[in-house]
Scaffold this motif. Structure first.
Motif, PDB file in Angstrom:
ATOM      1  N   VAL A  56       0.850  -1.192   0.000  1.00 11.57           N
ATOM      2  CA  VAL A  56       0.000   0.000   0.000  1.00 11.57           C
ATOM      3  C   VAL A  56       0.887   1.243   0.000  1.00 11.57           C
ATOM      4  O   VAL A  56       0.611   2.218  -0.683  1.00 11.57           O
ATOM      5  N   PHE A  57       1.963   1.180   0.767  1.00 11.86           N
ATOM      6  CA  PHE A  57       2.863   2.330   0.872  1.00 11.86           C
ATOM      7  C   PHE A  57       4.150   2.021   0.118  1.00 11.86           C
ATOM      8  O   PHE A  57       4.912   1.136   0.514  1.00 11.86           O
ATOM      9  N   GLU A  68       0.497   5.755  14.559  1.00 13.68           N
ATOM     10  CA  GLU A  68      -0.512   6.545  13.844  1.00 13.68           C
ATOM     11  C   GLU A  68      -1.454   5.589  13.112  1.00 13.68           C
ATOM     12  O   GLU A  68      -1.051   4.863  12.206  1.00 13.68           O
ATOM     13  N   ALA A  69      -2.722   5.641  13.511  1.00 23.62           N
ATOM     14  CA  ALA A  69      -3.691   4.656  13.036  1.00 23.62           C
ATOM     15  C   ALA A  69      -3.847   4.672  11.515  1.00 23.62           C
ATOM     16  O   ALA A  69      -4.111   3.629  10.906  1.00 23.62           O
ATOM     17  N   PHE A  70      -3.678   5.829  10.897  1.00 27.53           N
ATOM     18  CA  PHE A  70      -3.869   5.920   9.447  1.00 27.53           C
ATOM     19  C   PHE A  70      -3.105   4.829   8.696  1.00 27.53           C
ATOM     20  O   PHE A  70      -3.644   4.187   7.800  1.00 27.53           O
ATOM     21  N   TYR A  71      -1.842   4.614   9.072  1.00 28.72           N
ATOM     22  CA  TYR A  71      -1.013   3.666   8.330  1.00 28.72           C
ATOM     23  C   TYR A  71      -1.489   2.230   8.540  1.00 28.72           C
ATOM     24  O   TYR A  71      -1.624   1.457   7.589  1.00 28.72           O
ATOM     25  N   VAL A  73      -4.464   1.229   9.514  1.00 29.55           N
ATOM     26  CA  VAL A  73      -5.807   1.035   8.970  1.00 29.55           C
ATOM     27  C   VAL A  73      -5.752   0.866   7.452  1.00 29.55           C
ATOM     28  O   VAL A  73      -6.385  -0.033   6.887  1.00 29.55           O
ATOM     29  N   THR A  74      -4.997   1.717   6.774  1.00 31.20           N
ATOM     30  CA  THR A  74      -4.946   1.660   5.320  1.00 31.20           C
ATOM     31  C   THR A  74      -4.287   0.363   4.851  1.00 31.20           C
ATOM     32  O   THR A  74      -4.784  -0.330   3.953  1.00 31.20           O
ATOM     33  N   SER A  77      -6.517  -2.697   5.924  1.00 33.41           N
ATOM     34  CA  SER A  77      -7.778  -2.732   5.165  1.00 33.41           C
ATOM     35  C   SER A  77      -7.533  -3.243   3.748  1.00 33.41           C
ATOM     36  O   SER A  77      -8.338  -3.988   3.191  1.00 33.41           O
ATOM     37  N   ARG A  78      -6.422  -2.836   3.160  1.00 33.20           N
ATOM     38  CA  ARG A  78      -6.075  -3.334   1.820  1.00 33.20           C
ATOM     39  C   ARG A  78      -5.875  -4.847   1.852  1.00 33.20           C
ATOM     40  O   ARG A  78      -6.362  -5.567   0.967  1.00 33.20           O
TER      41      ARG A  78
ATOM     42  N   ILE B  95     -11.406   6.178  12.311  1.00 30.02           N
ATOM     43  CA  ILE B  95     -11.195   5.367  11.113  1.00 30.02           C
ATOM     44  C   ILE B  95     -11.093   3.884  11.436  1.00 30.02           C
ATOM     45  O   ILE B  95     -11.252   3.050  10.564  1.00 30.02           O
ATOM     46  N   ILE B  96     -10.856   3.561  12.708  1.00 33.91           N
ATOM     47  CA  ILE B  96     -10.670   2.153  13.061  1.00 33.91           C
ATOM     48  C   ILE B  96     -12.007   1.428  13.065  1.00 33.91           C
ATOM     49  O   ILE B  96     -12.127   0.324  12.524  1.00 33.91           O
ATOM     50  N   ALA B  99     -13.125   0.641   9.581  1.00 29.02           N
ATOM     51  CA  ALA B  99     -12.281  -0.400   8.971  1.00 29.02           C
ATOM     52  C   ALA B  99     -12.707  -1.786   9.445  1.00 29.02           C
ATOM     53  O   ALA B  99     -12.651  -2.758   8.683  1.00 29.02           O
ATOM     54  N   HIS B 103     -16.140  -5.335   7.398  1.00 34.14           N
ATOM     55  CA  HIS B 103     -16.115  -6.787   7.269  1.00 34.14           C
ATOM     56  C   HIS B 103     -17.246  -7.499   7.995  1.00 34.14           C
ATOM     57  O   HIS B 103     -17.221  -8.720   8.113  1.00 34.14           O
ATOM     58  N   GLU B 119      -5.223  11.894   3.862  1.00 33.73           N
ATOM     59  CA  GLU B 119      -5.282  10.607   4.557  1.00 33.73           C
ATOM     60  C   GLU B 119      -6.709  10.081   4.620  1.00 33.73           C
ATOM     61  O   GLU B 119      -6.961   8.904   4.359  1.00 33.73           O
ATOM     62  N   ILE B 123      -8.208   6.485   3.045  1.00 32.91           N
ATOM     63  CA  ILE B 123      -8.862   5.441   3.836  1.00 32.91           C
ATOM     64  C   ILE B 123     -10.293   5.216   3.362  1.00 32.91           C
ATOM     65  O   ILE B 123     -10.724   4.085   3.138  1.00 32.91           O
ATOM     66  N   THR B 126     -10.492   3.412   0.211  1.00 30.05           N
ATOM     67  CA  THR B 126     -10.172   1.989   0.398  1.00 30.05           C
ATOM     68  C   THR B 126     -11.403   1.218   0.884  1.00 30.05           C
ATOM     69  O   THR B 126     -11.643   0.089   0.450  1.00 30.05           O
ATOM     70  N   LEU B 127     -12.181   1.832   1.772  1.00 23.57           N
ATOM     71  CA  LEU B 127     -13.326   1.139   2.374  1.00 23.57           C
ATOM     72  C   LEU B 127     -14.617   1.329   1.579  1.00 23.57           C
ATOM     73  O   LEU B 127     -15.647   0.715   1.897  1.00 23.57           O
TER      74      LEU B 127
END
Lengths: 341, 341
Positions: A56-57, A68-71, A73-74, A77-78, B95-96, B99, B103, B119, B123, B126-127
């Motif tokens: 993803v990154f 940091e949740a962003f990373y 989660v992304t 989730s992928r 965001i958690i 995510a 599912h 960001e 996310i 993605t979702l």
């Protein structure tokens, strides 16, 4: 088997520098692919693997972004978006990946790479029964025994990175971070009391580690020690191979302790307090010594000549090699897929 | 309908102090319960609701912990563990939660309470397709139009908290945080140029807000202004009701802007730059004015006498009351459940 391995997103795997979890993931992904399993590795760009890589990154976010949740989660989730295309998903990421994995149909195995803090216990208990856990030692598992475990699998290392050496030099080696839990000042005391030279290869990235060094360790030094800062993987392997023994005066129940296996792989005995996973990793009297006090550690130093370098190496080959770890995980995966846990 | 409302875990709902999201959740949970829906609210301890309350954290963690994944993961995991027992899950957490919600089998609706940062876009894209989104304004939605939207629902307020007042005093009011995006220095300029008294009730919790005040706002003050720090809900309602007009010199496309509805509910016109959601919230010339420049804002101040307090109140009752919001969400939920989106 179609297997997904989910690495944490922060660093490429294998890591260029420090990164115990990243090494485990790298060896596992390669080992599973080598055995013919259709393996997909979800890891950040720059990763090198025999598995199919999905990133993803493109640029690993790096350690400064950990938490940091962003990373997470992304990245997670992928990975879980493809959940239905795998027979089993093996997640090494923090707590967000497993929380998502709890809701997919495909069985999810999460390796517990860290200690059981109160927070970790609460989360893993909440998710228990929805995902499977692998402990990295029985000692770790004992701190939270009632989770839905698929098994215990010790970490393995790439033996080719740790050249075996039979002839040792006369110094004792301390290698690791500088904090109370690692007991660096006890290594200094042992060296002084036994009259042996001590080499310390130390990591002090955090302020509290630098404070600990200045306040607790430095005042004990008498000039006989050789102090080295952060070292490369090759320098570390060289030091480990030449040392008479590695001192591991661990003061807390560390879930594993990779340096013990790295030392033994080099043919070097480890003298450790009988704490955490040490009794599972060291064969007392054969590949090192388990001690309960500073006196015992000093006495053990005098007996390092009785340890055979070959026995140390053989012990790691049998129990802490990448192969042993891959086989351990395959057994755990089988237990999950056959519901025989 | 069996509905779950998931609040963020940080504060009790409704909030004791500031907390726009927490008020929306509180009003929605009550409104759904009032309409006979079997409503469960997942929110931290201390919350007051007509729904069934389930709290993972007896003590709300508080704002200092915002961003720590442990709280979101534990809170959301507890809520989604019961996913199968609801017809629909409405998630307001960060965001958690979404995510994880991607599912579960039960349809999940997530309200986009914040702006579309890069960001957030990554996310939510993605979702997309795995959960449904509700935008809080068309302006917000336009920044990321291709998500799986269930609709747009404006935020509603509890009208009983904002007493209506027809007779106004002579001052202009600025109310909010101190930063470039809110344009507090423009409110000062407008007051000076129109010769009106300005009351500023300001919030400066962060260092950069205090810096902005000292560097940009303070040098402009001439002593005619009345500066007030953080105020209670009642003090705010009183100020809003007495003001001749509220200045909203917003300099960025804010997704909503609760203070506009609070002002109008009190019968007070709002003069705003035509930015973000302002054109959706203010009826230009009837409940306030939409302007494009400082000159226009000054001109609008001279025309506030043409705005009827009753029209302001009626506009909020029709479009930005708790009832209007609950009905808006019920329509969005119906679209999701009938798959007519």
């Amino acid at each position: 088997m179609k297997i997904a391995e989910i690495a944490p997103p922060w660093f490429a795997v294998p890591p260029v520098r420090y990164g115990g979890i990243e090494w485990v993931v790298a060896l596992l992904a390669d080992g599973l692919a080598d055995r013919g399993h259709d393996t997909t590795l979800f890891a950040s760009g720059g990763s090198i693997t025999k598995a199919k890589l999905i990133s993803v990154f493109e640029d690993p976010p790096g350690g400064a972004h950990i938490g940091e949740a962003f990373y997470d989660v992304t990245h997670a989730s992928r990975a879980y978006r493809d959940a239905d295309s795998f027979d089993l998903i093996h997640d090494h990421s923090g707590i967000i990946g497993p929380a998502i994995g709890a809701h997919v149909r495909t069985p999810v195995v999460h390796t517990l790479h860290g200690p059981f803090t109160d927070e970790a216990k609460k989360i893993y208990t909440t998710l228990s029964g929805q995902i499977w856990y692998v402990a990295i030692s029985e000692a770790q598992r004992a701190f939270c025994p009632d989770l839905s475990y698929a098994g215990t699998v010790h970490n393995g290392i790439d033996l080719s990175r740790y050249p075996f050496r039979d002839e040792k030099e006369d110094f004792l080696l301390f290698l690791g971070r500088i904090n109370r839990e690692k007991g660096p000042e006890l290594a200094v005391d042992v060296a002084h009391r036994t009259g042996r030279k001590l080499v310390m290869a130390v990591k002090m990235a955090e302020q509290f580690e630098q404070d600990y060094w200045r306040e607790v360790v430095e005042p004990r030094l008498d000039g006989s020690e050789e102090i080295i800062g952060e070292i490369t993987v090759d320098e570390k392997a060289d030091l480990l191979a030449r040392a008479a023994a590695v001192l591991f005066p661990i003061q807390w129940p560390e879930p594993f302790g990779l340096v013990m296996t790295e030392a033994m792989a080099s043919g070097t005995p480890v003298i450790s307090f009988a704490n955490g996973a040490a009794p599972e990793v060291i064969k007392d009297g054969e590949t090192g010594f388990l001690v309960g006090s500073l006196d015992e550690m000093c006495a053990a130093v005098e007996r390092t000549g009785t340890i055979k370098a070959e026995a140390c190496r053989a012990h790691v080959e049998a129990h802490f090699s990448a192969d042993a770890m891959v086989e351990g995980y395959l057994k755990a995966f089988d237990r999950v897929l056959s519901r025989s846990v």
